[in-house]
Design a protein around this motif. Sequence first.
Motif, PDB file in Angstrom:
ATOM      1  N   LYS A  58      44.373 -48.648 -62.680  1.00 37.20           N
ATOM      2  CA  LYS A  58      43.751 -49.600 -63.234  1.00 37.20           C
ATOM      3  C   LYS A  58      42.765 -50.528 -62.326  1.00 37.20           C
ATOM      4  O   LYS A  58      42.192 -51.285 -62.679  1.00 37.20           O
ATOM      5  N   SER A 145      48.293 -52.183 -70.505  1.00 36.82           N
ATOM      6  CA  SER A 145      47.194 -51.728 -71.326  1.00 36.82           C
ATOM      7  C   SER A 145      46.401 -50.864 -70.311  1.00 36.82           C
ATOM      8  O   SER A 145      46.208 -50.741 -69.183  1.00 36.82           O
ATOM      9  N   ASN A 147      43.316 -49.963 -69.767  1.00 36.34           N
ATOM     10  CA  ASN A 147      42.058 -50.153 -69.186  1.00 36.34           C
ATOM     11  C   ASN A 147      41.906 -50.422 -67.565  1.00 36.34           C
ATOM     12  O   ASN A 147      42.978 -50.766 -66.930  1.00 36.34           O
ATOM     13  N   SER A 153      40.997 -54.236 -73.739  1.00 34.37           N
ATOM     14  CA  SER A 153      41.956 -53.411 -73.857  1.00 34.37           C
ATOM     15  C   SER A 153      41.668 -51.977 -74.799  1.00 34.37           C
ATOM     16  O   SER A 153      40.754 -52.236 -75.544  1.00 34.37           O
ATOM     17  N   HIS A 236      38.881 -62.262 -68.713  1.00 38.31           N
ATOM     18  CA  HIS A 236      39.764 -60.973 -68.873  1.00 38.31           C
ATOM     19  C   HIS A 236      39.132 -60.419 -70.291  1.00 38.31           C
ATOM     20  O   HIS A 236      38.525 -61.128 -70.812  1.00 38.31           O
TER      21      HIS A 236
HETATM   22 MG    MG Z   1      46.110 -55.727 -70.252  1.00 39.22          MG
END
Ligand code: MG
Length: 328
Positions: A58, A145, A147, A153, A236
Amino acid sequence: MQSHPVQTQVISMDGAWRDAALAQLRQGAVVAVPTETVYGLAGDATSADAVAKIFAAKGRPSHNPLIAHVADSEMARDLALVSPVAQALIAAVWPGPLTLVLPLKAEASATRAVTAGGDSIALRCPKGAIRELSAALGKPIAAPSANRSGHVSPTRAEHVLADLDGRIPLIVDGGATAMGLESTILDARGDKPMILRPGALTQDAIAKILSVSVSDVTVADSAVDAPAAPGLLASHYAPAVPVRLDVLPSDLREGEAYLGFGDHTLPEAMTLSLSGDLTEAAAKLYEALRTLDAQNPASIAVAPIPNEGLGHAINNRLKRAAAPRRVP
Ligand code: MG
Ligand code: TXA
Protein backbone atom coordinates in the motif's frame (compact mmCIF):
# COMPACT_ATOMS: atom_id res chain seq x y z
CA MET A 1 9.50 0.27 -4.72
CA GLN A 2 9.02 -3.47 -4.51
CA SER A 3 12.14 -5.19 -5.79
CA HIS A 4 10.37 -8.29 -7.12
CA PRO A 5 7.22 -7.46 -9.03
CA VAL A 6 4.72 -10.30 -8.82
CA GLN A 7 2.14 -11.51 -11.29
CA THR A 8 -1.29 -10.50 -9.95
CA GLN A 9 -3.93 -13.17 -10.48
CA VAL A 10 -7.65 -12.33 -10.33
CA ILE A 11 -9.91 -15.18 -9.28
CA SER A 12 -13.70 -15.09 -9.33
CA MET A 13 -15.77 -15.86 -6.27
CA ASP A 14 -17.64 -18.42 -8.34
CA GLY A 15 -14.50 -20.57 -8.42
CA ALA A 16 -12.02 -22.11 -5.99
CA TRP A 17 -11.13 -18.78 -4.38
CA ARG A 18 -11.11 -20.12 -0.82
CA ASP A 19 -8.30 -22.62 -1.30
CA ALA A 20 -6.29 -20.18 -3.41
CA ALA A 21 -6.63 -17.41 -0.81
CA LEU A 22 -5.88 -19.72 2.11
CA ALA A 23 -2.76 -21.05 0.41
CA GLN A 24 -1.47 -17.49 0.05
CA LEU A 25 -2.34 -16.53 3.61
CA ARG A 26 -0.70 -19.67 5.02
CA GLN A 27 2.58 -18.81 3.32
CA GLY A 28 2.52 -15.28 4.67
CA ALA A 29 1.42 -13.59 1.43
CA VAL A 30 -1.31 -10.97 1.07
CA VAL A 31 -4.60 -11.26 -0.83
CA ALA A 32 -7.23 -8.68 -1.77
CA VAL A 33 -10.69 -9.83 -0.73
CA PRO A 34 -14.10 -8.12 -0.76
CA THR A 35 -16.05 -7.26 2.40
CA GLU A 36 -19.52 -5.72 2.66
CA THR A 37 -17.84 -2.29 2.84
CA VAL A 38 -14.79 -2.12 0.55
CA TYR A 39 -12.10 -4.55 -0.65
CA GLY A 40 -9.49 -5.31 2.00
CA LEU A 41 -5.84 -6.30 1.60
CA ALA A 42 -5.71 -9.35 3.85
CA GLY A 43 -2.76 -10.93 5.62
CA ASP A 44 -2.21 -13.20 8.63
CA ALA A 45 -2.33 -10.76 11.57
CA THR A 46 -0.03 -12.98 13.62
CA SER A 47 2.75 -12.88 11.00
CA ALA A 48 5.17 -9.94 11.11
CA ASP A 49 6.17 -10.82 7.56
CA ALA A 50 2.65 -10.77 6.18
CA VAL A 51 1.82 -7.50 7.92
CA ALA A 52 5.02 -5.92 6.60
CA LYS A 53 3.90 -6.93 3.09
CA ILE A 54 0.56 -5.16 3.61
CA PHE A 55 2.30 -1.90 4.55
CA ALA A 56 4.74 -2.25 1.64
CA ALA A 57 2.10 -3.02 -1.02
CA LYS A 58 0.00 0.00 0.00
CA GLY A 59 2.91 2.33 0.64
CA ARG A 60 1.32 2.92 4.05
CA PRO A 61 3.23 4.70 6.80
CA SER A 62 4.07 2.20 9.55
CA HIS A 63 2.64 4.43 12.30
CA ASN A 64 -0.89 3.97 10.92
CA PRO A 65 -2.38 0.84 12.56
CA LEU A 66 -4.48 -1.82 10.82
CA ILE A 67 -7.86 -3.33 11.64
CA ALA A 68 -7.70 -6.97 12.78
CA HIS A 69 -10.62 -8.92 11.31
CA VAL A 70 -11.96 -11.77 13.41
CA ALA A 71 -14.22 -14.75 12.80
CA ASP A 72 -16.26 -14.30 15.98
CA SER A 73 -16.43 -12.65 19.39
CA GLU A 74 -14.31 -15.38 20.94
CA MET A 75 -11.41 -14.47 18.69
CA ALA A 76 -12.00 -10.81 19.61
CA ARG A 77 -11.71 -11.71 23.28
CA ASP A 78 -8.35 -13.40 22.69
CA LEU A 79 -7.02 -10.12 21.35
CA ALA A 80 -8.68 -7.43 23.43
CA LEU A 81 -10.52 -6.59 26.63
CA VAL A 82 -14.12 -6.47 25.48
CA SER A 83 -16.02 -3.78 27.42
CA PRO A 84 -19.76 -4.09 28.14
CA VAL A 85 -20.46 -1.40 25.53
CA ALA A 86 -18.47 -3.38 22.97
CA GLN A 87 -20.21 -6.61 23.92
CA ALA A 88 -23.65 -5.09 23.34
CA LEU A 89 -22.59 -3.84 19.91
CA ILE A 90 -20.96 -7.12 18.96
CA ALA A 91 -24.18 -8.95 19.78
CA ALA A 92 -26.27 -6.53 17.74
CA VAL A 93 -24.07 -5.75 14.74
CA TRP A 94 -21.40 -8.39 14.04
CA PRO A 95 -20.84 -9.62 11.43
CA GLY A 96 -21.24 -6.12 10.08
CA PRO A 97 -19.67 -2.74 9.29
CA LEU A 98 -18.54 -1.76 12.80
CA THR A 99 -14.92 -1.65 14.01
CA LEU A 100 -14.31 -1.47 17.75
CA VAL A 101 -11.18 0.05 19.29
CA LEU A 102 -10.41 -1.81 22.52
CA PRO A 103 -7.50 -2.30 24.93
CA LEU A 104 -4.98 -4.76 23.49
CA LYS A 105 -4.33 -7.83 25.63
CA ALA A 106 -0.69 -8.39 26.55
CA GLU A 107 -0.88 -11.99 25.34
CA ALA A 108 -2.64 -11.16 22.04
CA SER A 109 -1.37 -13.17 19.08
CA ALA A 110 -1.42 -10.22 16.67
CA THR A 111 2.00 -9.01 15.64
CA ARG A 112 2.63 -5.55 17.08
CA ALA A 113 2.92 -3.88 13.67
CA VAL A 114 -0.87 -4.31 13.41
CA THR A 115 -1.39 -1.83 16.23
CA ALA A 116 1.63 0.23 15.18
CA GLY A 117 3.03 -0.51 18.61
CA GLY A 118 0.03 1.04 20.40
CA ASP A 119 -1.86 -0.39 23.34
CA SER A 120 -5.25 -0.52 21.61
CA ILE A 121 -6.44 -2.71 18.77
CA ALA A 122 -9.18 -2.11 16.18
CA LEU A 123 -11.36 -5.21 15.72
CA ARG A 124 -14.01 -5.98 13.16
CA CYS A 125 -15.98 -9.06 12.17
CA PRO A 126 -17.00 -8.43 8.56
CA LYS A 127 -19.65 -10.17 6.51
CA GLY A 128 -18.41 -12.68 3.96
CA ALA A 129 -15.06 -13.78 2.65
CA ILE A 130 -12.56 -12.33 5.14
CA ARG A 131 -14.53 -13.74 8.02
CA GLU A 132 -14.59 -17.16 6.35
CA LEU A 133 -10.85 -17.03 5.82
CA SER A 134 -10.22 -16.02 9.42
CA ALA A 135 -12.37 -18.91 10.63
CA ALA A 136 -10.59 -21.39 8.35
CA LEU A 137 -7.15 -20.16 9.46
CA GLY A 138 -8.17 -19.92 13.09
CA LYS A 139 -6.36 -16.59 13.16
CA PRO A 140 -7.17 -12.88 12.94
CA ILE A 141 -6.64 -11.23 9.57
CA ALA A 142 -5.17 -7.77 9.23
CA ALA A 143 -6.79 -5.88 6.37
CA PRO A 144 -6.71 -2.23 5.40
CA SER A 145 -8.62 -1.05 2.36
CA ALA A 146 -6.91 -2.48 -0.74
CA ASN A 147 -5.83 0.81 -2.31
CA ARG A 148 -2.54 2.71 -2.48
CA SER A 149 -2.18 4.74 0.69
CA GLY A 150 -4.08 8.04 0.43
CA HIS A 151 -6.03 7.01 -2.65
CA VAL A 152 -9.74 6.25 -3.10
CA SER A 153 -10.87 2.96 -1.49
CA PRO A 154 -11.72 0.09 -3.87
CA THR A 155 -15.29 -1.14 -4.25
CA ARG A 156 -14.50 -3.46 -7.20
CA ALA A 157 -11.72 -5.91 -8.04
CA GLU A 158 -10.83 -3.66 -11.01
CA HIS A 159 -10.09 -0.81 -8.58
CA VAL A 160 -7.73 -3.03 -6.60
CA LEU A 161 -5.99 -4.09 -9.79
CA ALA A 162 -5.59 -0.46 -10.88
CA ASP A 163 -3.83 0.37 -7.59
CA LEU A 164 -1.93 -2.83 -6.73
CA ASP A 165 -1.22 -4.72 -9.98
CA GLY A 166 2.24 -6.29 -9.74
CA ARG A 167 2.39 -5.71 -5.98
CA ILE A 168 0.19 -8.55 -4.70
CA PRO A 169 -0.24 -12.15 -5.92
CA LEU A 170 -4.04 -12.53 -5.75
CA ILE A 171 -7.31 -10.62 -5.95
CA VAL A 172 -10.58 -12.37 -5.15
CA ASP A 173 -13.25 -10.81 -7.39
CA GLY A 174 -16.66 -10.71 -5.71
CA GLY A 175 -18.07 -7.88 -7.86
CA ALA A 176 -19.13 -4.54 -6.39
CA THR A 177 -19.23 -4.35 -2.60
CA ALA A 178 -22.66 -3.87 -1.03
CA MET A 179 -22.15 -0.73 1.06
CA GLY A 180 -19.26 1.03 -0.64
CA LEU A 181 -18.07 2.97 2.43
CA GLU A 182 -15.70 1.70 5.11
CA SER A 183 -16.86 0.47 8.51
CA THR A 184 -17.62 2.91 11.29
CA ILE A 185 -14.76 2.99 13.82
CA LEU A 186 -15.86 3.36 17.42
CA ASP A 187 -13.67 3.82 20.46
CA ALA A 188 -15.45 1.47 22.87
CA ARG A 189 -12.82 1.46 25.62
CA GLY A 190 -14.85 3.44 28.13
CA ASP A 191 -18.55 3.79 28.84
CA LYS A 192 -18.76 6.84 26.57
CA PRO A 193 -18.39 5.49 23.04
CA MET A 194 -16.83 7.83 20.50
CA ILE A 195 -16.92 7.61 16.73
CA LEU A 196 -13.37 7.94 15.38
CA ARG A 197 -14.38 7.45 11.75
CA PRO A 198 -18.00 7.77 10.57
CA GLY A 199 -18.87 4.93 8.24
CA ALA A 200 -21.40 2.44 6.98
CA LEU A 201 -23.13 2.10 10.37
CA THR A 202 -24.69 5.42 11.36
CA GLN A 203 -24.29 7.27 14.65
CA ASP A 204 -28.04 6.98 15.21
CA ALA A 205 -28.01 3.22 14.71
CA ILE A 206 -25.25 2.85 17.32
CA ALA A 207 -27.00 5.17 19.79
CA LYS A 208 -30.22 3.20 19.38
CA ILE A 209 -28.53 -0.11 20.16
CA LEU A 210 -26.81 1.28 23.26
CA SER A 211 -29.56 3.70 24.40
CA VAL A 212 -26.85 6.27 25.12
CA SER A 213 -25.63 9.25 23.16
CA VAL A 214 -22.60 8.64 20.98
CA SER A 215 -20.16 11.41 20.15
CA ASP A 216 -18.40 11.80 16.82
CA VAL A 217 -14.92 13.24 17.33
CA THR A 218 -14.52 13.90 13.61
CA VAL A 219 -17.27 16.51 13.53
CA ALA A 220 -15.56 19.01 15.80
CA ASP A 221 -12.21 19.35 14.06
CA SER A 222 -10.73 19.02 10.65
CA ALA A 223 -8.36 16.26 11.68
CA VAL A 224 -7.81 13.08 9.77
CA ASP A 225 -8.32 9.64 11.30
CA ALA A 226 -7.82 11.43 14.58
CA PRO A 227 -6.88 8.43 16.70
CA ALA A 228 -4.13 7.04 14.61
CA ALA A 229 -2.59 9.87 12.80
CA PRO A 230 -3.09 13.11 14.71
CA GLY A 231 -1.49 16.09 13.11
CA LEU A 232 -1.41 14.75 9.58
CA LEU A 233 -3.01 16.76 6.85
CA ALA A 234 -6.56 15.74 6.04
CA SER A 235 -5.95 14.55 2.47
CA HIS A 236 -7.09 10.97 1.92
CA TYR A 237 -9.54 9.07 -0.28
CA ALA A 238 -8.18 11.38 -2.94
CA PRO A 239 -8.46 11.14 -6.73
CA ALA A 240 -5.55 12.52 -8.77
CA VAL A 241 -7.49 15.60 -9.90
CA PRO A 242 -8.73 18.28 -7.44
CA VAL A 243 -12.20 18.01 -5.91
CA ARG A 244 -14.60 20.92 -5.20
CA LEU A 245 -17.50 20.46 -2.82
CA ASP A 246 -21.03 21.84 -2.43
CA VAL A 247 -21.16 22.96 -6.05
CA LEU A 248 -24.55 23.79 -7.55
CA PRO A 249 -25.03 22.96 -11.24
CA SER A 250 -25.14 26.68 -12.03
CA ASP A 251 -21.66 27.14 -10.51
CA LEU A 252 -19.88 24.53 -12.63
CA ARG A 253 -16.61 25.85 -14.07
CA GLU A 254 -15.08 25.32 -17.46
CA GLY A 255 -13.48 21.89 -17.82
CA GLU A 256 -14.95 20.49 -14.60
CA ALA A 257 -16.79 17.18 -14.29
CA TYR A 258 -20.00 17.32 -12.25
CA LEU A 259 -21.05 14.69 -9.73
CA GLY A 260 -24.70 15.24 -8.95
CA PHE A 261 -27.05 14.22 -6.16
CA GLY A 262 -30.85 14.38 -6.10
CA ASP A 263 -32.22 17.53 -7.72
CA HIS A 264 -28.72 18.90 -8.24
CA THR A 265 -27.82 17.31 -11.51
CA LEU A 266 -26.95 18.11 -15.11
CA PRO A 267 -27.76 16.35 -18.36
CA GLU A 268 -25.01 13.80 -19.18
CA ALA A 269 -23.43 14.25 -15.74
CA MET A 270 -22.85 11.36 -13.37
CA THR A 271 -25.00 11.34 -10.26
CA LEU A 272 -24.57 9.61 -6.89
CA SER A 273 -28.33 9.13 -6.66
CA LEU A 274 -30.94 10.72 -8.84
CA SER A 275 -33.61 10.09 -6.20
CA GLY A 276 -31.46 11.57 -3.42
CA ASP A 277 -30.96 8.23 -1.66
CA LEU A 278 -27.94 8.29 0.68
CA THR A 279 -27.49 4.50 0.78
CA GLU A 280 -27.23 4.44 -3.01
CA ALA A 281 -24.86 7.42 -2.93
CA ALA A 282 -22.56 5.70 -0.42
CA ALA A 283 -22.39 2.60 -2.59
CA LYS A 284 -21.53 4.65 -5.70
CA LEU A 285 -19.20 7.28 -4.25
CA TYR A 286 -15.75 5.70 -4.73
CA GLU A 287 -16.55 4.22 -8.12
CA ALA A 288 -17.82 7.61 -9.32
CA LEU A 289 -14.67 9.37 -8.09
CA ARG A 290 -12.47 6.81 -9.85
CA THR A 291 -14.46 7.01 -13.08
CA LEU A 292 -14.44 10.80 -13.23
CA ASP A 293 -10.77 10.93 -12.24
CA ALA A 294 -9.92 8.69 -15.22
CA GLN A 295 -11.50 11.29 -17.53
CA ASN A 296 -8.89 13.77 -16.26
CA PRO A 297 -11.15 16.83 -15.88
CA ALA A 298 -9.83 20.15 -14.51
CA SER A 299 -11.51 19.12 -11.27
CA ILE A 300 -14.45 17.11 -9.96
CA ALA A 301 -17.29 19.33 -8.68
CA VAL A 302 -19.61 17.57 -6.26
CA ALA A 303 -23.20 18.54 -5.45
CA PRO A 304 -24.12 19.26 -1.81
CA ILE A 305 -24.90 16.07 0.14
CA PRO A 306 -27.27 16.38 3.12
CA ASN A 307 -25.38 15.97 6.38
CA GLU A 308 -27.66 13.42 7.98
CA GLY A 309 -27.49 9.66 8.48
CA LEU A 310 -25.02 8.14 6.02
CA GLY A 311 -24.45 11.65 4.68
CA HIS A 312 -22.04 12.25 7.60
CA ALA A 313 -19.74 9.50 6.40
CA ILE A 314 -20.07 10.53 2.74
CA ASN A 315 -19.23 14.16 3.58
CA ASN A 316 -16.34 13.05 5.80
CA ARG A 317 -14.78 11.22 2.83
CA LEU A 318 -15.53 14.01 0.38
CA LYS A 319 -13.91 16.58 2.68
CA ARG A 320 -10.71 14.57 2.67
CA ALA A 321 -10.87 13.94 -1.06
CA ALA A 322 -11.02 17.73 -1.46
CA ALA A 323 -8.39 18.57 1.17
CA PRO A 324 -5.00 20.06 0.24
CA ARG A 325 -2.76 17.21 -0.86
CA ARG A 326 0.17 15.89 1.13
CA VAL A 327 3.49 16.57 -0.45
CA PRO A 328 4.38 13.09 -1.77
MG1 MG B 1 -8.16 2.91 3.92
O1 TXA C 1 -14.51 -1.25 6.17
C1 TXA C 1 -13.36 -1.22 6.61
O2 TXA C 1 -13.10 -0.84 7.76
C2 TXA C 1 -12.22 -1.70 5.69
C3 TXA C 1 -12.46 -3.18 5.39
C4 TXA C 1 -11.37 -3.77 4.54
O3 TXA C 1 -12.61 -3.89 6.59
N1 TXA C 1 -10.95 -1.47 6.27
C5 TXA C 1 -10.39 -0.24 6.37
O4 TXA C 1 -9.09 -0.26 6.86
O5 TXA C 1 -10.98 0.78 6.06
P1 TXA C 1 -8.12 1.01 6.72
O6 TXA C 1 -6.79 0.52 7.20
O7 TXA C 1 -8.16 1.55 5.36
O8 TXA C 1 -8.69 2.02 7.77
C6 TXA C 1 -8.62 1.69 9.14
C7 TXA C 1 -8.50 2.91 9.98
C8 TXA C 1 -7.20 3.67 9.79
O9 TXA C 1 -7.51 5.04 9.63
C9 TXA C 1 -6.46 3.46 11.10
O10 TXA C 1 -5.73 4.61 11.46
C10 TXA C 1 -7.58 3.20 12.08
O11 TXA C 1 -8.51 2.46 11.34
N2 TXA C 1 -7.14 2.37 13.21
C11 TXA C 1 -6.59 1.14 13.17
N3 TXA C 1 -6.27 0.72 14.41
C12 TXA C 1 -6.63 1.70 15.25
C13 TXA C 1 -6.56 1.87 16.66
N4 TXA C 1 -6.03 0.95 17.46
N5 TXA C 1 -7.06 3.01 17.18
C14 TXA C 1 -7.59 3.94 16.38
N6 TXA C 1 -7.69 3.85 15.05
C15 TXA C 1 -7.21 2.75 14.48
